[in-house]
Structures are given as C-alpha cells and as structure tokens.
Design a protein around this motif. Structure first.
Motif, PDB file in Angstrom:
ATOM      1  N   ARG A   1       0.858  -1.187   0.000  1.00  0.00           N
ATOM      2  CA  ARG A   1       0.000   0.000   0.000  1.00  0.00           C
ATOM      3  C   ARG A   1       0.892   1.235   0.000  1.00  0.00           C
ATOM      4  NH1 ARG A   1      -2.938  -3.376  -1.319  1.00  0.00           N
ATOM      5  NH2 ARG A   1      -4.909  -4.021  -0.395  1.00  0.00           N
ATOM      6  N   LEU A   2       0.358   2.325  -0.459  1.00  0.00           N
ATOM      7  CA  LEU A   2       1.114   3.565  -0.583  1.00  0.00           C
ATOM      8  C   LEU A   2       1.704   4.018   0.742  1.00  0.00           C
ATOM      9  CD1 LEU A   2       1.998   5.930  -2.363  1.00  0.00           C
ATOM     10  CD2 LEU A   2      -0.199   7.000  -1.886  1.00  0.00           C
ATOM     11  N   THR A   3       0.961   3.907   1.814  1.00  0.00           N
ATOM     12  CA  THR A   3       1.435   4.424   3.097  1.00  0.00           C
ATOM     13  C   THR A   3       2.054   3.362   3.995  1.00  0.00           C
ATOM     14  OG1 THR A   3      -0.772   4.161   4.037  1.00  0.00           O
ATOM     15  CG2 THR A   3      -0.199   6.323   3.126  1.00  0.00           C
ATOM     16  N   LEU A   4       1.678   2.107   3.806  1.00  0.00           N
ATOM     17  CA  LEU A   4       2.162   1.050   4.680  1.00  0.00           C
ATOM     18  C   LEU A   4       2.277  -0.250   3.894  1.00  0.00           C
ATOM     19  CD1 LEU A   4       2.740   0.556   7.766  1.00  0.00           C
ATOM     20  CD2 LEU A   4       0.411  -0.319   7.891  1.00  0.00           C
ATOM     21  N   CYS A   5       3.412  -0.907   4.016  1.00  0.00           N
ATOM     22  CA  CYS A   5       3.606  -2.198   3.368  1.00  0.00           C
ATOM     23  C   CYS A   5       3.693  -3.247   4.469  1.00  0.00           C
ATOM     24  CB  CYS A   5       4.883  -2.181   2.534  1.00  0.00           C
ATOM     25  SG  CYS A   5       5.168  -3.711   1.623  1.00  0.00           S
ATOM     26  N   VAL A   6       2.909  -4.307   4.335  1.00  0.00           N
ATOM     27  CA  VAL A   6       2.871  -5.367   5.336  1.00  0.00           C
ATOM     28  C   VAL A   6       3.480  -6.631   4.743  1.00  0.00           C
ATOM     29  CG1 VAL A   6       1.380  -6.786   6.793  1.00  0.00           C
ATOM     30  CG2 VAL A   6       0.759  -4.401   6.327  1.00  0.00           C
ATOM     31  N   VAL A   7       4.469  -7.178   5.433  1.00  0.00           N
ATOM     32  CA  VAL A   7       5.022  -8.480   5.105  1.00  0.00           C
ATOM     33  C   VAL A   7       4.531  -9.403   6.209  1.00  0.00           C
ATOM     34  CG1 VAL A   7       7.132  -9.846   4.868  1.00  0.00           C
ATOM     35  CG2 VAL A   7       7.038  -7.519   3.941  1.00  0.00           C
TER      36      VAL A   7
ATOM     37  N   SER B   1      11.272   3.146 -15.211  1.00  0.00           N
ATOM     38  CA  SER B   1      11.506   3.337 -16.645  1.00  0.00           C
ATOM     39  C   SER B   1      12.773   4.128 -16.926  1.00  0.00           C
ATOM     40  CB  SER B   1      10.301   4.041 -17.282  1.00  0.00           C
ATOM     41  OG  SER B   1      10.121   5.300 -16.674  1.00  0.00           O
ATOM     42  N   ASP B   2      13.468   4.573 -15.896  1.00  0.00           N
ATOM     43  CA  ASP B   2      14.709   5.312 -16.086  1.00  0.00           C
ATOM     44  C   ASP B   2      15.880   4.337 -16.156  1.00  0.00           C
ATOM     45  OD1 ASP B   2      15.294   4.610 -13.361  1.00  0.00           O
ATOM     46  OD2 ASP B   2      13.885   6.186 -12.800  1.00  0.00           O
ATOM     47  N   ASP B   3      17.056   4.780 -15.782  1.00  0.00           N
ATOM     48  CA  ASP B   3      18.230   3.919 -15.867  1.00  0.00           C
ATOM     49  C   ASP B   3      18.350   2.942 -14.701  1.00  0.00           C
ATOM     50  OD1 ASP B   3      18.995   5.491 -13.739  1.00  0.00           O
ATOM     51  OD2 ASP B   3      20.785   6.305 -14.706  1.00  0.00           O
ATOM     52  N   GLY B   4      17.344   2.902 -13.845  1.00  0.00           N
ATOM     53  CA  GLY B   4      17.358   1.950 -12.742  1.00  0.00           C
ATOM     54  C   GLY B   4      17.920   2.498 -11.452  1.00  0.00           C
ATOM     55  N   THR B   5      18.354   3.766 -11.441  1.00  0.00           N
ATOM     56  CA  THR B   5      18.923   4.305 -10.212  1.00  0.00           C
ATOM     57  C   THR B   5      18.235   5.577  -9.743  1.00  0.00           C
ATOM     58  OG1 THR B   5      20.574   5.555 -11.453  1.00  0.00           O
ATOM     59  CG2 THR B   5      21.205   3.355 -10.702  1.00  0.00           C
ATOM     60  N   ALA B   6      17.421   6.203 -10.560  1.00  0.00           N
ATOM     61  CA  ALA B   6      16.745   7.431 -10.144  1.00  0.00           C
ATOM     62  C   ALA B   6      15.601   7.102  -9.187  1.00  0.00           C
ATOM     63  CB  ALA B   6      16.204   8.176 -11.361  1.00  0.00           C
ATOM     64  N   PRO B   7      15.302   8.025  -8.244  1.00  0.00           N
ATOM     65  CA  PRO B   7      14.202   7.751  -7.312  1.00  0.00           C
ATOM     66  C   PRO B   7      12.889   7.520  -8.048  1.00  0.00           C
ATOM     67  CG  PRO B   7      15.472   9.646  -6.605  1.00  0.00           C
ATOM     68  CD  PRO B   7      15.966   9.282  -7.971  1.00  0.00           C
ATOM     69  N   GLY B   8      12.142   6.561  -7.615  1.00  0.00           N
ATOM     70  CA  GLY B   8      10.828   6.276  -8.172  1.00  0.00           C
ATOM     71  C   GLY B   8       9.764   6.684  -7.185  1.00  0.00           C
ATOM     72  N   HIS B   9       8.606   6.138  -7.326  1.00  0.00           N
ATOM     73  CA  HIS B   9       7.497   6.480  -6.446  1.00  0.00           C
ATOM     74  C   HIS B   9       6.873   5.213  -5.883  1.00  0.00           C
ATOM     75  CE1 HIS B   9       7.635  10.629  -7.740  1.00  0.00           C
ATOM     76  NE2 HIS B   9       7.772  10.188  -8.974  1.00  0.00           N
ATOM     77  N   MET B  10       6.422   5.319  -4.628  1.00  0.00           N
ATOM     78  CA  MET B  10       5.834   4.151  -3.969  1.00  0.00           C
ATOM     79  C   MET B  10       4.580   3.667  -4.695  1.00  0.00           C
ATOM     80  SD  MET B  10       5.950   1.784  -1.820  1.00  0.00           S
ATOM     81  CE  MET B  10       7.462   2.295  -1.032  1.00  0.00           C
TER      82      MET B  10
ATOM     83  N   ASP C   1       1.946  -0.605  -7.920  1.00  0.00           N
ATOM     84  CA  ASP C   1       1.383  -1.033  -9.202  1.00  0.00           C
ATOM     85  C   ASP C   1       2.190  -2.193  -9.786  1.00  0.00           C
ATOM     86  OD1 ASP C   1      -0.601   0.899  -9.033  1.00  0.00           O
ATOM     87  OD2 ASP C   1       0.412   2.296 -10.408  1.00  0.00           O
ATOM     88  N   ASP C   2       3.527  -2.090  -9.713  1.00  0.00           N
ATOM     89  CA  ASP C   2       4.389  -3.179 -10.198  1.00  0.00           C
ATOM     90  C   ASP C   2       4.067  -4.479  -9.461  1.00  0.00           C
ATOM     91  OD1 ASP C   2       5.713  -1.283 -11.767  1.00  0.00           O
ATOM     92  OD2 ASP C   2       7.481  -1.183 -10.461  1.00  0.00           O
ATOM     93  N   THR C   3       3.868  -4.371  -8.149  1.00  0.00           N
ATOM     94  CA  THR C   3       3.587  -5.552  -7.323  1.00  0.00           C
ATOM     95  C   THR C   3       2.244  -6.165  -7.689  1.00  0.00           C
ATOM     96  OG1 THR C   3       4.922  -4.615  -5.551  1.00  0.00           O
ATOM     97  CG2 THR C   3       3.409  -6.376  -4.943  1.00  0.00           C
ATOM     98  N   GLU C   4       1.269  -5.318  -7.947  1.00  0.00           N
ATOM     99  CA  GLU C   4      -0.051  -5.823  -8.349  1.00  0.00           C
ATOM    100  C   GLU C   4       0.036  -6.560  -9.680  1.00  0.00           C
ATOM    101  OE1 GLU C   4      -4.345  -4.004  -9.611  1.00  0.00           O
ATOM    102  OE2 GLU C   4      -3.289  -3.033  -7.964  1.00  0.00           O
TER     103      GLU C   4
END
Length: 131
Positions: free
Chosen positions: A50-56, A77-86, A91-94
């Motif tokens: 989740r955007l605010t909390l991730c539960v394992v 989608s960048d070179d793999g090192t730039a900051p992304g967004h939670m 979305d990737d996980t879904e």
C-alpha cells in the motif's frame, strides 16, 4: 513489528523487490536458495503493498510493517537508479502478483543481484500479494 523505512529499499521492475535490513523476521524467513536466479516462493508468507504502509506477513506471529511512503524507491523506466514512487512500486507488485522480499543484515551499497542471491546469508523469496 514496525521496521524503520531507512532499513528498507523498494526496487521497481517487472518483478519488484523489497530489501529489508535488520528485520525482526529475518530468522523466520527461509534461507534463499536461487539456483540459476530462480527465486522460490515463500510458503506461508504474503505481502500487502500500500502507498502508506507495506505489510510483510508470515506464519504465526511473524510479520513486519514498513511505513512505505517514507521509504526509498529506486528503478522504473529510467536507468534503474533514479528515485521512483511508492505508488508505482505498488502497481508493479499488483501486476506481478507479488514481490521478492530479501532480508539481509544490512542494505548493500550497490545492487549486485548475483551476490545477493548467492551470499548464503540472504533469506526470503517471492511473496504473493494480497489484495
């Protein structure tokens, strides 16, 4: 148990990854054996991204909460090192149906996947996402 977001790293990708450092669930996760880079599924474990909390969540009382909005996210989608967004990581996980969760003693300076997968001290695997 709450894990400091500074002890995590969310990595975007077709199969997203969550790195945990010094996590209280380290010993409860299975030792990682990834022959040929094939990440095994962690039976009895799941992830709720989740955007605010991730539960394992693991079997029994094992689990960890990560204040995700404050955690670092890299890749995309960048070179793999730039900051992304939670939100993008979620979305990737879904799309992937889950994420690879790797528990380490400490976060690596650089992401050397072959070293992480064959260190002998890394624990974890693929956790299916609960929606």
């Amino acid at each position: 148990m709450l894990l400091d977001p500074g002890n995590t790293l969310f990595v975007r990708g077709a199969t997203p990854v969550l790195l945990l450092a010094g996590a209280p669930v380290h010993d409860a996760l299975p030792p990682l054996t990834a022959p040929d880079g094939a990440i095994p599924r962690c039976e009895g474990w799941s992830i709720v991204p989740r955007l605010t909390l991730c539960v394992v969540d693991g079997p029994g009382d094992h689990g960890v909460l990560v204040p995700a909005l404050a955690a670092p996210v890299i890749g995309g989608s960048d070179d793999g090192t730039a900051p992304g967004h939670m939100a993008d990581w979620c979305d990737d996980t879904e799309r992937a149906g889950g994420a690879v969760v790797l528990s380490l003693d400490r976060l690596p300076q650089t992401l050397d996947w072959p070293a992480l997968l064959s260190s002998g001290t890394t624990r974890g695997g693929f956790l299916p996402a609960l929606t």
